[in-house]
Design an enzyme around this catalytic site. Structure first.
Site, PDB file in Angstrom:
ATOM      1  N   ARG A 130       6.944  33.391  46.256  1.00  0.00           N
ATOM      2  CA  ARG A 130       8.365  33.572  45.969  1.00  0.00           C
ATOM      3  C   ARG A 130       8.770  35.028  46.196  1.00  0.00           C
ATOM      4  NH1 ARG A 130       7.791  29.018  46.339  1.00  0.00           N
ATOM      5  NH2 ARG A 130       8.261  27.322  44.872  1.00  0.00           N
ATOM      6  N   HIS A 166      17.516  28.045  47.975  1.00  0.00           N
ATOM      7  CA  HIS A 166      16.711  27.821  49.181  1.00  0.00           C
ATOM      8  C   HIS A 166      16.895  28.978  50.163  1.00  0.00           C
ATOM      9  CE1 HIS A 166      15.065  23.811  48.584  1.00  0.00           C
ATOM     10  NE2 HIS A 166      16.229  23.410  48.108  1.00  0.00           N
ATOM     11  N   CYS A 204      11.924  31.192  48.405  1.00  0.00           N
ATOM     12  CA  CYS A 204      10.646  31.165  49.114  1.00  0.00           C
ATOM     13  C   CYS A 204      10.500  32.426  49.962  1.00  0.00           C
ATOM     14  CB  CYS A 204      10.555  29.936  50.009  1.00  0.00           C
ATOM     15  SG  CYS A 204      10.551  28.375  49.098  1.00  0.00           S
TER      16      CYS A 204
END
Length: 224
Positions: free
Chosen positions: A210, A123, A201
């Protein structure tokens, strides 16, 4: 009270109730946003510490396969540019549970030190945000992968924000990623390499694209 006064009074009460509903809804939305931005990260950082401690204890007692409550674990990641205390566990798979406790290892990709592509997801915001600062990484930065037996050192061959692709671009996890865009960022197109790929991300609050960083193995040594 006249009919007109009653109507005005009822109208004010309806407006007051609607206002209360809007205030409550606003507070709920703010609470949800605060939880996503801060609460999930606090919880995930605790999970990262728990998983890291479990891995280190297991290795110390001679266990080769480490099971945590967040999934099967195989390695720890250190990125010197992110600080001396940066040590994040690698969990098998990319489920929400795995990514909520560290890096997720894409199933079917190479294991640490193997020929092929050791592909990881993490993340960038919320849930521990292990790759929040990925754009700060530069070619040559080290990614250290610790296993029970060895320490593998990869050096990045691309910067953290050099490549942004749609989330559907699964080529980045191939054994030898080959960018379909001529002249695009990719590893050196030589078979038999031992590569690492970091994915996260590209936008802090969207997940359509991405950000990708590639690296290659430059050294390995026993950990004990």
């Amino acid at each position: 009270m006249s009919t007109e006064s009653q109507s005005q009074h009822q109208g004010r009460r309806s407006l007051f109730r609607a206002g209360i509903v809007m205030v409550v809804a606003g507070l709920l939305i703010l609470g949800y946003v605060a939880w996503e931005l801060y609460g999930t990260t606090i919880v995930s950082k605790q999970r990262q510490r728990e998983a890291t401690s479990r891995i280190e204890q297991a290795w110390g007692s001679g266990e080769t396969e480490v099971s945590t409550e967040f999934g099967s674990a195989e390695a720890l990641i250190e990125i010197p540019r992110f600080g001396d205390d940066y040590r994040i566990p690698v969990l098998e798979g990319t489920s929400d549970r795995a990514l909520g406790a560290g890096f997720g290892h894409f199933e079917g990709t190479a294991d640490p030190g193997e020929v092929g592509n050791f592909a990881l997801a993490g993340h960038r915001v919320t849930h521990g945000e292990p790759l929040r600062d990925l754009p700060e990484l530069r070619p040559g930065d080290e990614i250290r992968v610790l296993t029970r037996e060895k320490r593998y050192v990869y050096a990045l061959t691309s910067g953290g924000d050099d490549l942004i692709v749609p989330f559907t671009s699964i080529w980045v996890t191939d054994p030898l990623p080959d960018n379909p865009e001529r002249g695009g960022v990719e590893p050196e197109q030589v078979e038999g390499q031992r590569l690492i790929t970091l994915t996260t991300c590209s936008e802090l609050f969207h997940t359509d694209n991405r950000m990708i960083a590639f690296g290659k193995l430059v050294s390995e040594e026993p950990t004990r």
